[in-house]
Design an enzyme around this catalytic site. Sequence first.
Site: not given
Length: 442
Positions: A67, A143, A167
């Site tokens: 990420k 996310s 997330s």
Amino acid sequence: MTAAAAVHSGATTCRELVEKALARIAWAADQLPVMAALDEQGALVAAARRDAETPRSPLHGLPVVLKDAIDVAGLPTRGGSRLVDHHPRRTAALAQRIEDAGLVIVGKARQQELAFGGWGTHALEGTLRNPWDAQVHRVPGGSSSGCAVAVAAGLVPLAVGTDTGGSVRIPASMCGLVGLRPHVDAVPLDGVMPLCPGLDAAGPIAATVGDTAALYQVMAGIPVTGATPAALHGLRLGRWNNTVLGELQPAVADAYEASLLRLQEQGALLSTPARIATSDEFKQRAGVLLGYRAWRAYGELVSAAPERMDPAVLARFRNGASVTGADYRDVLQRQVEDRRTAATLFADIDAMVVPTTPITAAALAEVDESRTPLAGYTRWVNYLGLCAVAVPAGLSPDGLPLSLQFVLPAGSEQRALDIAASWEALAPPLPFPPLSAFGAEA
């Protein structure tokens, strides 16, 4: 034969796997542009080195994406935001462990801005498409959206996201994957952009429980053993009743009941523990902590250039700014009490089994950014300091992934993964997403 086994047996090389991953990333870039930063040359050089080495771990040679909140020296860290342009000199501890285990980091995946949201939307950079529907633009969940899309579309076998209120598990749920949220102390977070210290955790995303377990073990710095299916006969599983669950999409409700029945047929003992709170109550309490701490982490940055932010994310930060110190302290005290009560919950059961999300992947056009229905089934885990693994539970009638999560006390990650491995053997197998309809290589 898995990719890792193929490398170990000599059937393929690390360089071939990395080249294939880079080719698939390029092939899918028009429809599924998952990468925030791509280190093509660095990945190829690292792959060549891996091929010359004795395997360092069972995952040696596999490509992985991280990420955009996780530092890797030589790559920018932006957290999906135009307000951040960090060029780290040091690699985050968890990413260093990944490299030390012989994996190859090919780049950083896109994410929802500053990790503040569960839909996976991004008004400024464009919302990634969920690869399970080529006709309707559906959200991938957030996310850690780019991580999930990259794995679901077969661009890479492994990814690492962060999970403050769901997330990792939400995008895993909506993209038909496995995602683990370990407790906060299981994986080091230095070199990882914070959102809400105390609720933040970093976790792996993969297509199988075994791969998820192995990557988690690398990240946690413990021996890589994968997952061993746990005995389901006599396993005490707690379920939520309708009062706690609230409103579920019919396909999710049906899948939940069918999954519970399947577990019961294998000898699992189901019960409904005494209610601690409804999912909405947990979500609201966690939201107070999240908003308050997120504003203190980024409020100055946000205030300096609000016009450069995704409006939905900006609204969440401003809501956090409105949380008073008194409200924050009240919830902190309530959290202590809630965690004490949760500890008694696990005296009578081995794990909770609940849906991961109350709906399947929503059409982007139908998303209401002012609502956070997804977080009610995941945020409570972070709030109570637990661990949880999300696993696929089949497809809805319209062909979208469904998901369950097994929730256990902090420090029970391996047990959670072993239970998930048993479920994986029972669950309806998922086909591959219909990538050919995107014009991408299937």
